[in-house]
Design a protein around this motif. Structure first.
Motif, PDB file in Angstrom:
ATOM      1  N   MET A  43     -15.589  -5.294   4.298  1.00 31.37           N
ATOM      2  CA  MET A  43     -16.373  -5.942   3.103  1.00 31.37           C
ATOM      3  C   MET A  43     -15.635  -5.563   1.927  1.00 31.37           C
ATOM      4  O   MET A  43     -15.542  -6.358   0.853  1.00 31.37           O
ATOM      5  CB  MET A  43     -17.790  -5.251   3.098  1.00 31.37           C
ATOM      6  N   GLN A  44     -15.363  -4.233   1.764  1.00 33.26           N
ATOM      7  CA  GLN A  44     -14.607  -3.758   0.488  1.00 33.26           C
ATOM      8  C   GLN A  44     -13.251  -4.374   0.058  1.00 33.26           C
ATOM      9  O   GLN A  44     -13.070  -4.760  -0.983  1.00 33.26           O
ATOM     10  CB  GLN A  44     -14.473  -2.336   0.655  1.00 33.26           C
ATOM     11  N   ILE A  45     -12.652  -4.632   1.355  1.00 31.98           N
ATOM     12  CA  ILE A  45     -11.295  -5.268   1.150  1.00 31.98           C
ATOM     13  C   ILE A  45     -11.618  -6.726   0.612  1.00 31.98           C
ATOM     14  O   ILE A  45     -10.911  -7.261  -0.347  1.00 31.98           O
ATOM     15  CB  ILE A  45     -10.583  -5.325   2.494  1.00 31.98           C
ATOM     16  N   LEU A  46     -12.489  -7.427   1.230  1.00 29.68           N
ATOM     17  CA  LEU A  46     -12.643  -8.757   0.814  1.00 29.68           C
ATOM     18  C   LEU A  46     -13.376  -9.066  -0.505  1.00 29.68           C
ATOM     19  O   LEU A  46     -13.053  -9.882  -1.252  1.00 29.68           O
ATOM     20  CB  LEU A  46     -13.847  -9.398   1.783  1.00 29.68           C
ATOM     21  N   CYS A  47     -14.089  -7.883  -1.072  1.00 30.47           N
ATOM     22  CA  CYS A  47     -14.833  -7.820  -2.231  1.00 30.47           C
ATOM     23  C   CYS A  47     -13.449  -7.131  -3.366  1.00 30.47           C
ATOM     24  O   CYS A  47     -14.143  -7.064  -4.549  1.00 30.47           O
ATOM     25  CB  CYS A  47     -16.091  -7.237  -2.229  1.00 30.47           C
ATOM     26  N   GLU A  48     -12.621  -6.855  -2.714  1.00 33.24           N
ATOM     27  CA  GLU A  48     -11.451  -6.279  -3.790  1.00 33.24           C
ATOM     28  C   GLU A  48     -11.952  -5.046  -4.408  1.00 33.24           C
ATOM     29  O   GLU A  48     -11.824  -4.587  -5.437  1.00 33.24           O
ATOM     30  CB  GLU A  48     -10.802  -7.291  -4.679  1.00 33.24           C
ATOM     31  N   GLU A  49     -12.612  -4.350  -3.635  1.00 30.39           N
ATOM     32  CA  GLU A  49     -13.110  -3.068  -3.912  1.00 30.39           C
ATOM     33  C   GLU A  49     -12.354  -1.638  -3.541  1.00 30.39           C
ATOM     34  O   GLU A  49     -11.528  -2.060  -2.313  1.00 30.39           O
ATOM     35  CB  GLU A  49     -14.815  -2.816  -3.668  1.00 30.39           C
ATOM     36  N   PRO A  50     -12.470  -0.467  -3.869  1.00 30.51           N
ATOM     37  CA  PRO A  50     -11.758   0.413  -3.664  1.00 30.51           C
ATOM     38  C   PRO A  50     -12.420   1.120  -2.114  1.00 30.51           C
ATOM     39  O   PRO A  50     -13.373   0.909  -1.794  1.00 30.51           O
ATOM     40  CB  PRO A  50     -12.067   1.612  -4.361  1.00 30.51           C
ATOM     41  N   VAL A  51     -11.435   1.186  -1.272  1.00 27.28           N
ATOM     42  CA  VAL A  51     -11.548   1.838  -0.039  1.00 27.28           C
ATOM     43  C   VAL A  51     -11.258   3.448   0.421  1.00 27.28           C
ATOM     44  O   VAL A  51     -10.058   3.654   0.045  1.00 27.28           O
ATOM     45  CB  VAL A  51     -10.834   0.934   1.169  1.00 27.28           C
ATOM     46  N   GLU A  52     -12.319   3.810   0.688  1.00 29.63           N
ATOM     47  CA  GLU A  52     -11.937   5.340   1.120  1.00 29.63           C
ATOM     48  C   GLU A  52     -11.109   5.546   2.095  1.00 29.63           C
ATOM     49  O   GLU A  52     -11.256   4.748   3.269  1.00 29.63           O
ATOM     50  CB  GLU A  52     -13.346   6.023   1.319  1.00 29.63           C
ATOM     51  N   TRP A  62      -9.797   1.800   8.325  1.00 24.52           N
ATOM     52  CA  TRP A  62      -9.235   1.090   7.196  1.00 24.52           C
ATOM     53  C   TRP A  62      -8.131  -0.012   7.845  1.00 24.52           C
ATOM     54  O   TRP A  62      -7.966  -1.158   7.544  1.00 24.52           O
ATOM     55  CB  TRP A  62      -8.561   2.038   6.145  1.00 24.52           C
ATOM     56  N   VAL A  63      -7.325   0.556   8.775  1.00 25.47           N
ATOM     57  CA  VAL A  63      -6.361  -0.249   9.421  1.00 25.47           C
ATOM     58  C   VAL A  63      -6.870  -1.437  10.154  1.00 25.47           C
ATOM     59  O   VAL A  63      -6.446  -2.578   9.929  1.00 25.47           O
ATOM     60  CB  VAL A  63      -5.275   0.490  10.258  1.00 25.47           C
ATOM     61  N   ASP A  64      -7.861  -0.926  10.926  1.00 25.34           N
ATOM     62  CA  ASP A  64      -8.494  -2.019  11.456  1.00 25.34           C
ATOM     63  C   ASP A  64      -9.444  -3.094  10.624  1.00 25.34           C
ATOM     64  O   ASP A  64      -9.376  -4.587  10.820  1.00 25.34           O
ATOM     65  CB  ASP A  64      -9.713  -1.610  12.469  1.00 25.34           C
ATOM     66  N   ALA A  65      -9.744  -2.484   9.417  1.00 25.26           N
ATOM     67  CA  ALA A  65     -10.664  -3.440   8.455  1.00 25.26           C
ATOM     68  C   ALA A  65      -9.379  -4.453   7.739  1.00 25.26           C
ATOM     69  O   ALA A  65      -9.685  -5.752   7.610  1.00 25.26           O
ATOM     70  CB  ALA A  65     -11.243  -2.637   7.409  1.00 25.26           C
ATOM     71  N   ILE A  66      -8.291  -3.851   7.488  1.00 22.54           N
ATOM     72  CA  ILE A  66      -7.053  -4.597   7.126  1.00 22.54           C
ATOM     73  C   ILE A  66      -6.987  -5.839   8.000  1.00 22.54           C
ATOM     74  O   ILE A  66      -6.933  -7.046   7.618  1.00 22.54           O
ATOM     75  CB  ILE A  66      -5.667  -4.047   6.649  1.00 22.54           C
ATOM     76  N   CYS A  67      -6.719  -5.651   9.195  1.00 22.30           N
ATOM     77  CA  CYS A  67      -6.553  -6.726  10.380  1.00 22.30           C
ATOM     78  C   CYS A  67      -7.620  -7.641  10.417  1.00 22.30           C
ATOM     79  O   CYS A  67      -7.477  -8.637  10.500  1.00 22.30           O
ATOM     80  CB  CYS A  67      -6.076  -5.983  11.436  1.00 22.30           C
ATOM     81  N   LEU A  68      -8.641  -7.147  10.208  1.00 17.41           N
ATOM     82  CA  LEU A  68      -9.990  -7.978  10.069  1.00 17.41           C
ATOM     83  C   LEU A  68     -10.188  -8.944   9.055  1.00 17.41           C
ATOM     84  O   LEU A  68     -10.334 -10.111   9.128  1.00 17.41           O
ATOM     85  CB  LEU A  68     -11.177  -7.160  10.682  1.00 17.41           C
TER      86      LEU A  68
END
Length: 116
Positions: A43-52, A62-68
């Motif tokens: 969600m943070q990636i899609l919303c262009e928000e900072p990711v911890e 984070w890696v899984d989230a980037i792929c997703l």
């Protein structure tokens, strides 16, 4: 609008169920952490928000989230029509649905076996 949101959530669930192995961890608490970590970061990636990315677990999620996020953007052009509030609502609905399918609604009794 509600039917459209449910349909979109099910499209994202379908992708995860067919392409993401992380949904199959063997314990309830692992699934809870993963659903929260991966889907929040997506969600943070899609919303262009900072990711911890402070801890090893954060970096793994984070890696899984980037792929997703990349897969979602490539397959579902309607994502670009949503504003941040709608994206956050969509992703919360997706997390709730994944929690139900992989944890609370799961018939896998081993998820909560304290000896396993």
């Amino acid at each position: 609008m509600e039917d459209r949101m449910k349909d979109r959530i099910e499209q994202l669930v379908d992708y995860i169920m067919k392409h993401c192995l992380w949904q199959f961890h063997s314990r309830t608490w692992d699934r809870e952490k993963q659903n929260e970590g991966i889907l929040t970061k997506t969600m943070q990636i899609l919303c262009e928000e900072p990711v911890e990315k402070e801890t090893p677990a954060d970096r793994c999620y984070w890696v899984d989230a980037i792929c997703l996020a990349d897969a979602f953007k490539a397959r579902y052009s309607w994502l670009t029509t949503l504003d941040k509030a709608e994206l956050k609502l969509l992703m919360q609905g997706l997390k709730d649905r994944m929690d139900y399918l992989t944890i609370t609604g799961s018939l896998n009794e081993e998820l909560n076996d304290s000896k396993y």
